[in-house]
Design an enzyme around this catalytic site. Structure first.
Site, short mmCIF file in Angstrom:
data_model
loop_
_atom_site.label_atom_id
_atom_site.label_comp_id
_atom_site.label_asym_id
_atom_site.label_seq_id
_atom_site.Cartn_x
_atom_site.Cartn_y
_atom_site.Cartn_z
N ASN A 154 0.86 -1.18 0.00
CA ASN A 154 0.00 0.00 0.00
C ASN A 154 0.90 1.23 0.00
O ASN A 154 1.48 1.58 1.03
CB ASN A 154 -0.89 -0.04 1.26
CG ASN A 154 -1.76 1.20 1.38
OD1 ASN A 154 -1.84 2.00 0.46
ND2 ASN A 154 -2.42 1.35 2.53
N LYS A 204 0.08 4.23 -0.30
CA LYS A 204 -0.60 5.43 0.24
C LYS A 204 -0.34 6.61 -0.70
O LYS A 204 -0.28 6.41 -1.91
CB LYS A 204 -0.14 5.68 1.67
CG LYS A 204 -0.26 4.42 2.54
CD LYS A 204 -0.14 4.66 3.99
CE LYS A 204 -0.30 3.33 4.74
NZ LYS A 204 -0.26 3.48 6.17
N HIS A 229 -9.69 1.38 4.91
CA HIS A 229 -8.42 1.56 5.62
C HIS A 229 -8.64 2.54 6.77
O HIS A 229 -9.41 3.49 6.64
CB HIS A 229 -7.36 2.08 4.65
CG HIS A 229 -5.99 2.06 5.24
ND1 HIS A 229 -5.57 3.00 6.14
CD2 HIS A 229 -4.97 1.18 5.08
CE1 HIS A 229 -4.32 2.71 6.51
NE2 HIS A 229 -3.94 1.61 5.88
N GLU A 253 -7.00 4.93 7.82
CA GLU A 253 -6.75 6.34 7.49
C GLU A 253 -7.97 6.94 6.80
O GLU A 253 -8.30 8.11 6.99
CB GLU A 253 -5.49 6.45 6.61
CG GLU A 253 -4.24 6.27 7.46
CD GLU A 253 -3.05 5.67 6.73
OE1 GLU A 253 -3.02 5.67 5.49
OE2 GLU A 253 -2.14 5.17 7.44
N GLU A 287 -5.84 -4.71 10.54
CA GLU A 287 -4.86 -3.64 10.64
C GLU A 287 -5.12 -2.85 11.92
O GLU A 287 -5.83 -1.84 11.90
CB GLU A 287 -5.00 -2.71 9.44
CG GLU A 287 -4.63 -3.33 8.12
CD GLU A 287 -3.81 -2.38 7.27
OE1 GLU A 287 -2.78 -2.79 6.78
OE2 GLU A 287 -4.23 -1.21 7.14
N GLY A 310 2.25 2.20 10.98
CA GLY A 310 3.27 3.25 10.92
C GLY A 310 3.95 3.54 12.24
O GLY A 310 4.59 4.58 12.40
N SER A 365 3.01 -2.06 10.38
CA SER A 365 4.46 -2.08 10.63
C SER A 365 5.14 -3.40 10.24
O SER A 365 6.08 -3.82 10.91
CB SER A 365 4.76 -1.74 12.10
OG SER A 365 4.37 -0.41 12.35
P1 PGA Z 1 2.61 0.37 7.67
O1 PGA Z 1 1.18 0.60 7.00
O2 PGA Z 1 3.15 -0.93 7.11
O3 PGA Z 1 3.43 1.56 7.24
O4 PGA Z 1 2.42 0.30 9.14
C1 PGA Z 1 0.32 -0.49 6.77
C2 PGA Z 1 -1.00 0.01 6.23
O5 PGA Z 1 -1.45 1.08 6.66
O6 PGA Z 1 -1.60 -0.63 5.36
#
Ligand code: PGA
Length: 255
Positions: free
Chosen positions: A6, A8, A98, A100, A174, A180, A214
C-alpha cells in the site's frame, strides 16, 4: 500468499519506473507466483493506469489494486473514482475501509459495506480493512470493534454470494496502533482475530485473512503462520523495492 504494497500517497512516475526496474532484475517472479506468492501493488489512483501499463510492458506477474473507490456507481461525485473506472484500467481489486480513510475522511462501516457490494458486483476483489485503536484494545473492546466493522460488510458478501458472485474477499486486520508505529501485532493477536472471524462468518476464513501494521521484511518471519494468515498489507516498508525482494526471498524460504 498475497503481499500487498500500500503505497498510500507516495511515489511518482519516475519512482514507479525505478521501483519496477529493480523488481524486473529478479528472475524468480514466475516461480514464486506458481508457488502461490503474489505481489500486489496499490498506487495512488492517478498512477493506476501508468503502473498497470508498465507492469504489462515488463511482463511482470503483479496485480494492481486501488486504495479506495466511490460508494456510488456514477454521476455528480466530484473528485471520486468509480468501480467501473477501476475495471476499465484493468485493476484487480481495491483496498476498502483503511483506518486512514475511516479516521481522516469520515468513512463509516456503512460506506465500507456499500463499497464492498459495488466492488463485488463488478468482480473487483475487495480487501476490507478492520482493526481497533489502542484505547479500544486497552479497554478490551477490540473483538466487538472487529465485529461492528465486519458484520455489515459480511451481510453484503452473503447477498453477493446468493446472487452468484464468486469473487474472493480478503479481510485485512490492521490494528490502528500498529500502523506506521513500528509496533506489530503478535501472532497470538492474529490467531485471536482468526477465531473471531470464524465466529462471525460461521466458518474458517484462513484463506482470506491478511495482516497489516508495521510489517517489514524482517518482522514477516515471526508473523507468517500457514493456516492463520494468508498474506500481508505493507505500507512504509514496501516503498522500497529492495525490501520487497528481501521479503519474498525470506518468505519463499520459510518452512
Ligand atoms: P505500515 O502501514 O506498514 O506503514 O504500518 C500499513 C498500512 O497502513 O496498510
Amino acid at each position: 500468499m498475497l503481499m500487498v504494497a500500500n503505497w498510500k500517497m507516495n511515489m511518482d512516475r519516475a519512482a514507479i519506473s525505478n521501483y519496477l526496474d529493480v523488481l524486473s532484475r529478479e528472475e524468480r517472479w514466475s516461480r514464486w507466483c506458481s508457488n502461490g506468492y503474489r505481489l500486489v501493488l496499490s498506487p495512488p489512483s492517478v498512477y493506476l493506469d501508468f503502473l498497470a501499463c508498465e507492469i504489462r510492458k515488463r511482463e511482470l506477474p503483479f496485480w494492481v489494486v486501488g486504495q479506495n473507490v466511490c460508494a456510488h456507481e456514477k454521476g455528480a461525485y466530484t473528485g471520486e473514482v468509480s468501480v467501473d473506472m477501476l475495471r476499465d484500467l484493468g485493476v484487480s481489486g481495491v483496498i476498502l475501509g483503511h483506518s486512514e480513510r475511516r479516521r481522516l475522511f469520515g468513512e463509516t462501516d456503512a460506506h465500507v459495506a456499500a463499497k464492498t457490494a459495488l466492488a463485488l458486483s463488478r468482480e473487483l476483489v475487495p480487501i476490507v480493512c478492520f482493526g481497533e485503536t489502542e484505547a479500544e484494545r486497552l479497554s478490551k473492546e477490540h473483538a466487538q470493534v472487529w465485529e461492528r466493522q465486519i458484520a455489515p460488510v459480511w451481510k453484503e458478501v452473503l447477498k453477493a454470494r446468493a446472487a452468484g458472485s464468486e469473487t474472493p474477499v480478503y479481510w485485512a486486520y490492521e490494528p490502528v496502533w500498529a500502523i506506521g508505529t513500528g509496533r506489530t501485532a503478535a501472532i497470538d493477536d492474529i490467531r485471536e482475530v482468526a477465531g473471531s472471524l470464524r465466529e462471525i462468518f460461521g466458518h474458517d476464513c484462513s484463506a482470506g485473512l491478511l495482516y497489516g501494521g508495521s510489517v517489514t521484511d524482517e518482522s514477516l518471519a515471526v508473523l507468517v503462520e500457514k493456516g492463520t494468515v494468508y498474506g500481508f498489507l505493507v505500507g512504509g516498508a514496501f516503498l522500497d523495492s529492495e525490501a520487497v525482494l528481501r521479503a519474498f526471498d525470506n518468505l519463499t524460504h520459510h518452512p
